[in-house]
Design an enzyme around this catalytic site. Structure first.
Site, PDB file in Angstrom:
ATOM      1  N   THR A  27       0.808  -1.217   0.000  1.00  0.00           N
ATOM      2  CA  THR A  27       0.000   0.000   0.000  1.00  0.00           C
ATOM      3  C   THR A  27       0.843   1.269   0.000  1.00  0.00           C
ATOM      4  O   THR A  27       0.303   2.373   0.016  1.00  0.00           O
ATOM      5  CB  THR A  27      -0.931   0.012   1.230  1.00  0.00           C
ATOM      6  OG1 THR A  27      -0.138  -0.102   2.421  1.00  0.00           O
ATOM      7  CG2 THR A  27      -1.912  -1.149   1.169  1.00  0.00           C
TER       8      THR A  27
ATOM      9  N   ALA B  49       5.230   1.019  -4.127  1.00  0.00           N
ATOM     10  CA  ALA B  49       4.549  -0.140  -4.698  1.00  0.00           C
ATOM     11  C   ALA B  49       3.432   0.284  -5.638  1.00  0.00           C
ATOM     12  O   ALA B  49       3.296  -0.251  -6.753  1.00  0.00           O
ATOM     13  CB  ALA B  49       4.004  -1.020  -3.581  1.00  0.00           C
TER      14      ALA B  49
ATOM     15  N   LEU C  25      19.809   2.515 -11.892  1.00  0.00           N
ATOM     16  CA  LEU C  25      20.699   1.660 -12.667  1.00  0.00           C
ATOM     17  C   LEU C  25      19.954   0.914 -13.776  1.00  0.00           C
ATOM     18  O   LEU C  25      20.584   0.207 -14.564  1.00  0.00           O
ATOM     19  CB  LEU C  25      21.402   0.662 -11.751  1.00  0.00           C
ATOM     20  CG  LEU C  25      22.351   1.282 -10.714  1.00  0.00           C
ATOM     21  CD1 LEU C  25      22.908   0.210  -9.786  1.00  0.00           C
ATOM     22  CD2 LEU C  25      23.488   2.033 -11.398  1.00  0.00           C
TER      23      LEU C  25
ATOM     24  N   HIS D 169      24.091   4.539  -6.929  1.00  0.00           N
ATOM     25  CA  HIS D 169      24.013   4.911  -8.336  1.00  0.00           C
ATOM     26  C   HIS D 169      25.329   5.461  -8.882  1.00  0.00           C
ATOM     27  O   HIS D 169      25.838   4.992  -9.911  1.00  0.00           O
ATOM     28  CB  HIS D 169      22.899   5.946  -8.535  1.00  0.00           C
ATOM     29  CG  HIS D 169      22.840   6.489  -9.925  1.00  0.00           C
ATOM     30  ND1 HIS D 169      22.662   5.680 -11.025  1.00  0.00           N
ATOM     31  CD2 HIS D 169      22.949   7.756 -10.400  1.00  0.00           C
ATOM     32  CE1 HIS D 169      22.655   6.425 -12.111  1.00  0.00           C
ATOM     33  NE2 HIS D 169      22.831   7.680 -11.768  1.00  0.00           N
TER      34      HIS D 169
END
Length: 633
Positions: free
Chosen positions: A163, A167, A330, A390
């Protein structure tokens, strides 16, 4: 015809039939003596290996789209070696543990009731795992079954924290995009797991608003959407993850039926809840009849020590090849194109070293300050969130030596060597910035010393990159969204046209830019003669703009990375030793910043960032040529 099957269920073993690999020989051949018996054993093993390799090759990339039943059994002319595979008849003893090789493929120990030739050969290559906990888990090869019901799910994917914003806005839309494009099995099971009191229909209604089909193919969109939602289920976890995972496992097992299936668990949860969820999952929700993979979101720890503790806890319950540490940045085509551009083009590969490259810039900036609203970003800051994963992963992929192959482990072996070779980062080579704004959401955040901008000059102490500065710049609330890698080459030795460029010798510098934002492009700056009489030189751009060359919609990075998890491709996911090596680079300077309470330089929203970042670039000989070039696109 029997299919491929593997089971470690303690359920009663089915009756066995004689090995077809042996029965294909006549009785006379079978009793003709030791030589004939040896030939029988060798041929039986050869049939077993050939059939397994055939199926593995077919299923390697998109095996979910294949029919679950083998069509060759209806073909009377099919070669009989296809029916000589005794894998369906093999049931592992409940006391046996499956062995796993370095590539993650599943191996099995066959019971004594099987053909002795296969049993003896198998024992030469497979070992039993003496550990009794957790229960035996198969991690890799998908399994085919003859009697699999049409409604059974060959793959189950659970989104833990279903929730949450991540997501709802990213993970579920990416899963639907893969489902719509045929990369997920038609009967996949999608599970949402959260503490909120909801039912299946509530979850479906919640995520439906964010599910859309691609612009470039809308066929049967509504039909696919309805099918996907019907395969989506909700688990009310309550406030005890141990009980919640038992519920999840029970629901998954019901959807899977009696057939083997693989499971993926996406842990979209805060860092403080990670271990409780992961360890409960390991104990109660893993399947024993297929592989299990867990996806963990960044940031990966708050300090090197806390990250190490998390890693050790995870490795106490999972194998390394089960863990996928995801960083959506990435999954951009820019990152994937690094290795393609370098290793598949002869024009670039010989130049990829200190001999020809003067400096490298890795730039990632965002114009909005939306991340400031996130609770974890305010606590972790841009160093732990963006730089650790990253930025350092981008440098590692850019600077690594050629890997032995494109296998994920081979690539990660080379990446970790780069990370271990990065020189200790000095505080004088670092610039910290913090967004200055009067907006309520930002003002509350900027009362702390947590930086929202970070620039640093890094050096890799190895033979290929010795002395080449890697200038990294990343921040939020800047003038534009920008993600690119800029490679500036050295001057032409003894350039006979040098006087034509005047006093600014940097004007004759060749530069290669790999850009993801604002527009995907590969740009190359070259020097050429302006048409006409006389000799006037100009620095021009050779442009490959993706929007002009490729008329396709670029998939979201989450789609790319989730598909890699499905395929078992780990090269864009950080291994445990990579996580530790990255922390070793950043921990000393973070400790020094915290100890000295270094105040970041304030910068205006929508600007270029701290002024000191430009002085840092000049100090290390990095020219900001982009202020003049490539602005036309």
């Amino acid at each position: 015809m029997a299919g491929l099957a593997v089971s470690v269920s303690p359920a009663p073993a089915p009756s066995f039939r004689p090995s077809l690999a042996a029965s294909r020989f006549s009785p006379r051949e079978q009793v003709a003596g030791p030589a004939a018996s040896f030939r029988t054993q060798v041929c039986g093993l050869r049939c077993l290996i050939a059939a397994k390799l055939k199926f593995q090759k077919t299923l390697k990339r998109h095996g979910w789209q294949l029919r679950r039943n083998l069509e060759v059994r209806a073909n009377d002319n099919a070669p009989d070696w296809l029916e000589a595979t005794p894998l369906t008849d093999n049931v592992i003893s409940p006391d046996a543990q499956p062995a796993h090789d370095s590539r993650g493929e599943t191996s099995n120990t066959f019971p004594d009731t099987l053909d002795s030739s296969v049993n003896e050969q198998s024992s030469m290559h497979h070992k039993l795992n003496p550990s009794e906990t957790p229960p035996p888990v198969l991690k890799e090869d998908p399994v085919l079954f003859d009697d699999q019901p049409e409604s059974a799910a060959p793959l189950c994917i659970a989104v833990i924290g279903a929730t949450g914003e991540l997501a709802r806005n990213k993970v579920f839309p990416a899963l639907f995009a893969l489902y719509y494009s045929g990369f997920l099995p038609q009967n996949v099971g999608i599970f949402g797991y959260s503490r909120k009191t909801l039912v299946d229909e509530d979850l479906r209604s919640m995520i439906e608003a964010n599910l859309t089909c691609r612009v470039d193919h809308h066929e049967n969109c509504d039909e696919k959407l309805n099918e996907f939602l019907k395969r989506t289920y909700y688990i009310d976890a309550g406030y005890d993850n141990k009980d919640g995972m038992v519920k999840l496992n029970s629901r998954m097992s019901h959807i899977e039926g009696n057939c083997a299936a693989n499971r993926i668990f996406y842990l979209a949860v805060p860092q403080e809840a990670l271990l409780d969820v992961a360890l409960s999952l390991a104990d109660s929700a893993q399947t024993t009849q297929g592989w299990n993979r867990i996806i963990i979101e960044k940031p990966f720890g708050f300090t090197g020590l806390s990250s190490h503790r998390v890693t050790q806890s995870l490795l106490s319950r999972f194998e390394e090849e089960q863990i996928y540490r995801i960083d959506h940045l990435l999954g951009k085509d820019l990152i994937e194109n690094l290795t393609v551009l370098r290793f598949s083009n002869l024009v670039f590969e010989p130049l990829w070293s200190r001999t020809y490259i003067r400096n490298v810039q890795v730039i990632f900036s965002e114009e909005t300050a939306a991340e400031i609203k996130g609770r974890y970003f305010g606590n972790y800051g841009i160093i732990r969130d963006i730089v650790h994963s990253h930025i350092l992963q981008t440098i590692a992929l850019f600077a690594m030596e050629p890997p032995v192959s494109l296998d994920g482990e081979d690539i990660r072996n080379e990446k970790v060597k780069v990370l271990r070779s990065i020189r200790k980062l000095e505080l004088e080579d670092v610039v910290l910035g913090q967004l200055k704004d009067t907006a309520v959401k930002v003002d509350k955040y900027t009362k702390s010393l947590t930086p929202t901008y970070f620039a640093a000059a890094m050096y890799i102490d190895n033979a290929r990159w010795d002395g080449v500065p890697f200038l990294i710049k990343t921040g939020i609330g800047l003038m534009e969204n920008r993600a690119e890698i800029r490679i500036q080459f050295r001057h032409v030795p003894g350039n006979i046209y040098r006087e034509r460029f005047g006093h600014d010798i940097d004007l004759d510098t060749n530069e290669l830019i790999l850009r993801d934002q604002p527009e995907e492009a590969i740009l190359l700056k070259v020097n050429n003669k302006v048409p006409g009489l006389g000799l006037q030189l100009d620095a021009s751009e050779l442009n490959l703009l993706y929007r002009d060359r490729y008329n396709v919609e670029v998939p979201d990075s989450y789609e790319h990375l989730l598909l890699d998890v499905l395929d078992g491709d780990s090269h864009l996911f950080m291994r445990s030793d990579e996580v530790a090596a990255a922390w070793n680079v950043l921990t000393p300077v973070i400790h020094e910043i915290d100890q000295n309470r270094v105040a970041p330089e304030l910068y205006e929203a929508g600007g270029r960032g701290p002024v000191n970042a430009y002085y840092l670039a000049a100090k290390h000989g990095v020219s900001n040529l982009h202020s003049r070039f490539y602005c036309k696109i």
